[in-house]
Design a protein around this motif. Structure first.
Motif, PDB file in Angstrom:
ATOM      1  N   THR A  90       0.830  -1.200   0.000  1.00  0.00           N
ATOM      2  CA  THR A  90       0.000   0.000   0.000  1.00  0.00           C
ATOM      3  C   THR A  90       0.870   1.258   0.000  1.00  0.00           C
ATOM      4  N   LEU A  91       1.909   1.248   0.829  1.00  0.00           N
ATOM      5  CA  LEU A  91       2.824   2.386   0.890  1.00  0.00           C
ATOM      6  C   LEU A  91       3.594   2.560  -0.417  1.00  0.00           C
ATOM      7  N   ALA A  92       4.018   1.438  -0.999  1.00  0.00           N
ATOM      8  CA  ALA A  92       4.784   1.502  -2.242  1.00  0.00           C
ATOM      9  C   ALA A  92       3.958   2.153  -3.355  1.00  0.00           C
ATOM     10  N   TRP A  93       2.708   1.718  -3.486  1.00  0.00           N
ATOM     11  CA  TRP A  93       1.849   2.274  -4.535  1.00  0.00           C
ATOM     12  C   TRP A  93       1.494   3.735  -4.268  1.00  0.00           C
ATOM     13  N   ALA A  94       1.584   4.155  -3.018  1.00  0.00           N
ATOM     14  CA  ALA A  94       1.261   5.547  -2.683  1.00  0.00           C
ATOM     15  C   ALA A  94       2.405   6.509  -3.025  1.00  0.00           C
ATOM     16  N   TRP A  95       3.585   5.984  -3.322  1.00  0.00           N
ATOM     17  CA  TRP A  95       4.716   6.828  -3.701  1.00  0.00           C
ATOM     18  C   TRP A  95       4.390   7.537  -5.023  1.00  0.00           C
ATOM     19  N   PRO A  96       4.562   8.833  -5.124  1.00  0.00           N
ATOM     20  CA  PRO A  96       4.150   9.586  -6.319  1.00  0.00           C
ATOM     21  C   PRO A  96       4.763   9.097  -7.628  1.00  0.00           C
ATOM     22  N   LEU A  97       5.970   8.533  -7.591  1.00  0.00           N
ATOM     23  CA  LEU A  97       6.634   8.092  -8.816  1.00  0.00           C
ATOM     24  C   LEU A  97       6.490   6.592  -9.064  1.00  0.00           C
ATOM     25  N   ALA A  98       5.620   5.934  -8.316  1.00  0.00           N
ATOM     26  CA  ALA A  98       5.468   4.477  -8.412  1.00  0.00           C
ATOM     27  C   ALA A  98       5.101   4.030  -9.822  1.00  0.00           C
ATOM     28  N   PHE A  99       4.269   4.792 -10.513  1.00  0.00           N
ATOM     29  CA  PHE A  99       3.776   4.376 -11.827  1.00  0.00           C
ATOM     30  C   PHE A  99       4.890   4.254 -12.875  1.00  0.00           C
ATOM     31  N   LEU A 100       6.032   4.897 -12.659  1.00  0.00           N
ATOM     32  CA  LEU A 100       7.137   4.830 -13.618  1.00  0.00           C
ATOM     33  C   LEU A 100       7.833   3.469 -13.607  1.00  0.00           C
ATOM     34  N   MET A 101       7.680   2.716 -12.514  1.00  0.00           N
ATOM     35  CA  MET A 101       8.366   1.427 -12.414  1.00  0.00           C
ATOM     36  C   MET A 101       7.786   0.392 -13.377  1.00  0.00           C
ATOM     37  N   PHE A 102       6.503   0.500 -13.664  1.00  0.00           N
ATOM     38  CA  PHE A 102       5.838  -0.444 -14.556  1.00  0.00           C
ATOM     39  C   PHE A 102       6.442  -0.399 -15.968  1.00  0.00           C
ATOM     40  N   PRO A 103       6.493   0.768 -16.625  1.00  0.00           N
ATOM     41  CA  PRO A 103       7.128   0.807 -17.952  1.00  0.00           C
ATOM     42  C   PRO A 103       8.622   0.507 -17.910  1.00  0.00           C
ATOM     43  N   LEU A 104       9.295   0.837 -16.799  1.00  0.00           N
ATOM     44  CA  LEU A 104      10.724   0.525 -16.679  1.00  0.00           C
ATOM     45  C   LEU A 104      10.939  -0.984 -16.727  1.00  0.00           C
ATOM     46  N   GLN A 105      10.106  -1.742 -16.010  1.00  0.00           N
ATOM     47  CA  GLN A 105      10.253  -3.196 -16.009  1.00  0.00           C
ATOM     48  C   GLN A 105       9.964  -3.775 -17.394  1.00  0.00           C
ATOM     49  N   LEU A 106       8.917  -3.292 -18.054  1.00  0.00           N
ATOM     50  CA  LEU A 106       8.596  -3.756 -19.402  1.00  0.00           C
ATOM     51  C   LEU A 106       9.730  -3.458 -20.381  1.00  0.00           C
ATOM     52  N   LEU A 107      10.298  -2.265 -20.269  1.00  0.00           N
ATOM     53  CA  LEU A 107      11.380  -1.852 -21.163  1.00  0.00           C
ATOM     54  C   LEU A 107      12.608  -2.737 -20.996  1.00  0.00           C
ATOM     55  N   ILE A 108      13.027  -2.957 -19.752  1.00  0.00           N
ATOM     56  CA  ILE A 108      14.227  -3.770 -19.494  1.00  0.00           C
ATOM     57  C   ILE A 108      14.005  -5.204 -19.942  1.00  0.00           C
ATOM     58  N   ASN A 109      12.850  -5.771 -19.613  1.00  0.00           N
ATOM     59  CA  ASN A 109      12.547  -7.147 -20.014  1.00  0.00           C
ATOM     60  C   ASN A 109      12.536  -7.271 -21.536  1.00  0.00           C
ATOM     61  N   GLY A 110      11.921  -6.271 -22.210  1.00  0.00           N
ATOM     62  CA  GLY A 110      11.852  -6.293 -23.672  1.00  0.00           C
ATOM     63  C   GLY A 110      13.223  -6.228 -24.324  1.00  0.00           C
ATOM     64  N   ILE A 111      14.083  -5.345 -23.821  1.00  0.00           N
ATOM     65  CA  ILE A 111      15.435  -5.201 -24.376  1.00  0.00           C
ATOM     66  C   ILE A 111      16.232  -6.492 -24.192  1.00  0.00           C
ATOM     67  N   LEU A 112      16.166  -7.075 -23.013  1.00  0.00           N
ATOM     68  CA  LEU A 112      16.913  -8.306 -22.748  1.00  0.00           C
ATOM     69  C   LEU A 112      16.401  -9.468 -23.600  1.00  0.00           C
ATOM     70  N   LEU A 113      15.097  -9.528 -23.855  1.00  0.00           N
ATOM     71  CA  LEU A 113      14.543 -10.572 -24.725  1.00  0.00           C
ATOM     72  C   LEU A 113      14.990 -10.375 -26.171  1.00  0.00           C
ATOM     73  N   ILE A 114      14.951  -9.139 -26.649  1.00  0.00           N
ATOM     74  CA  ILE A 114      15.346  -8.848 -28.027  1.00  0.00           C
ATOM     75  C   ILE A 114      16.793  -9.237 -28.284  1.00  0.00           C
ATOM     76  N   PHE A 115      17.659  -8.943 -27.318  1.00  0.00           N
ATOM     77  CA  PHE A 115      19.092  -9.234 -27.480  1.00  0.00           C
ATOM     78  C   PHE A 115      19.472 -10.609 -26.926  1.00  0.00           C
ATOM     79  N   ASN A 116      18.457 -11.432 -26.623  1.00  0.00           N
ATOM     80  CA  ASN A 116      18.663 -12.810 -26.180  1.00  0.00           C
ATOM     81  C   ASN A 116      19.537 -12.899 -24.926  1.00  0.00           C
TER      82      ASN A 116
END
Length: 459
Positions: A90-116
């Motif tokens: 609950t506290l983590a999601w209440a952090w004002p910048l919490a929403f930025l972590m979601f696209p960050l995780q998708l981006l890193i996972n996507g890059i690592l998958l693309i480059f195998n």
């Protein structure tokens, strides 16, 4: 920016039991599954998540009063409130910048998958809150947002690498092909590595003792329902329960240990067809590429060893809380230490004896880290207003996930203040990670060679 935050928050507010199955249906259809098969598998996966949460909640409701009874008999007074994972999420999601972590995780996972560089597609996106909490804790120590996001990004990479290298061990335990666990709690296996190695050098602890071994030696006394009854009875005795309450706790513990494997079979029912479809799709589209589906830890919840170890650690954890100098947290909401049991299950290969010993060795780390981070977590609660505390109260989580990683990397973030100890500890941690990766890679080769031999014999 506000629109992005609103969309991400709406999706994640669906909860893991809705969000993860929905994502799996989309992945299944993309992998050319029939839509009705993908939908059916997704619904069963949602049922599995809900069922597992119900059983875990049932067991917590039964065991927490017993833990409180044991503490009340000692008269101990500890000042930090154990809010468990729900309060910290609950506290983590209440952090004002919490929403930025979601696209960050998708981006890193996507890059690592693309480059195998990884074979894992992490669909356990709801648990991105773990990375948010890491960032918040790092900020509490360093005061630097950039370092916080950098450490969270490092965590995302390590989670994917561990998901890759642990996959065969997880498949062996669950019987579900093509899936792995991408939850951050697997990071604690790095801390457990040297202790597991030392235990392996002691002859009496070198023996593999799992649930099946106990059944061979103890017969009916090693059956899940009987083990649960006995453990619940013993907890009732040490908690000072009356005979009726003691027997009820025993039956409740027996019910929980009986139901866990039953619910876990739903994960296999849901994930096996999805895994097969994704595997076939990858073979057609990408030669020599595998794709593992990274999921939350409950796919391992059918392991009897994990639950026996967790329940037996309850009184031991409470004793530690009472006797450890400098500890100020009283474990209640986090009394079932999943954070230790799941990585211990993987690193020991389900060796119950070693799991218990690793629990005894590592429990002080959880309690001291929870105590150390309490001021930061309490300040976050005050700043966000997400959790209400009385004046003078402190909040933490007694079984904070991967406490070593969070503490070490938070300390390393203070390099600008001349804190070189944190950097040294990070170097040691990364060295252990490399050793862990090599060890699990060899274990994977062994499992694959045995599997190939068995297929050859059966054909």
């Amino acid at each position: 920016m506000d629109l992005l935050q609103s969309v991400i928050q709406y999706v994640l507010d669906l909860g893991a039991a809705v969000f993860v199955p929905l994502l799996m249906v989309i992945v299944g259809i993309a992998a050319k599954m029939k839509w009705k098969d993908a939908l059916g598998a997704g619904i069963i996966l949602g049922v599995a998540f809900v069922g597992m949460n119900i059983v875990i909640g049932f067991m917590l409701d039964a065991l927490t009063p017993a833990a409180q009874g044991l503490v009340e008999r000692t008269g101990i007074q500890l000042t930090i409130i154990d809010g468990g994972w729900t309060s910290l999420a609950t506290l983590a999601w209440a952090w004002p910048l919490a929403f930025l972590m979601f696209p960050l995780q998708l981006l890193i996972n996507g890059i690592l998958l693309i480059f195998n560089k990884t074979q894992t597609l992490n669909v356990d996106l709801w648990n991105v809150w773990g990375k948010i909490l890491t960032a918040v804790l790092v900020i509490g120590v360093t005061g630097n947002i950039y370092i916080a996001f950098f450490v969270a990004a490092i965590q995302i990479v390590f989670e994917l690498l561990l998901a890759d290298v642990n996959q065969k061990q997880i498949e062996k335990i669950t019987g579900i092909p093509g899936v792995t666990v991408s939850h951050g709690m697997m990071l604690f296996g790095i801390f457990l590595l040297p202790f597991n190695w030392l235990l392996g050098k002691i002859p009496i602890f070198d023996r593999h003792v799992d649930a099946d071994t106990l059944k061979e030696k103890l017969g009916i006394f090693a059956e899940n329902h009987v083990m649960g009854f006995i453990i619940g009875l013993l907890l009732g005795i040490v908690a000072g329960y009356s005979v009726p309450d003691m027997l009820m706790l025993a039956v409740q513990a027996a019910a929980a240990l009986t139901l866990f494997p039953m619910v876990a079979k739903l994960f296999m029912q849901a994930l096996s067809p999805l895994s097969d479809a994704i595997s076939e799709y990858m073979k057609k589209k990408f030669q020599n590429r595998q794709l593992f589906i990274g999921l939350d830890w409950p796919i391992l919840a059918g392991s009897s060893e994990a639950w026996v170890a967790m329940i037996l650690m309850v009184p031991i954890t409470l004793i530690y809380a009472i006797i450890l100098p400098g500890n100020n947290i009283l474990p209640f909401a986090g009394i079932i230490n999943i954070s230790f049991a799941v990585p211990a299950l993987i690193i020991t290969g389900g060796n119950l004896l070693r799991m218990l010993l690793l629990g005894i060795i590592s429990t002080p780390v959880f309690l001291y880290t929870a105590t150390g981070f309490a001021p930061t977590i309490t300040q976050l609660a005050k700043d966000t207003g997400a959790v209400t505390l009385k004046d003078g109260q402190l909040l933490s989580w007694s079984t904070l996930e991967y406490p070593d990683f969070r503490y070490i990397f938070a300390q390393a973030g203070e390099i600008t203040e001349g804190n070189f100890l944190g950097i040294i500890l990070v170097a040691v941690w990364i060295a252990l990670f490399i050793v862990y990766y090599k060890m699990m890679s060899k274990r994977t080769e062994k499992i694959e060679s045995q599997s190939g031999f068995e297929k050859e014999i059966s054909s």
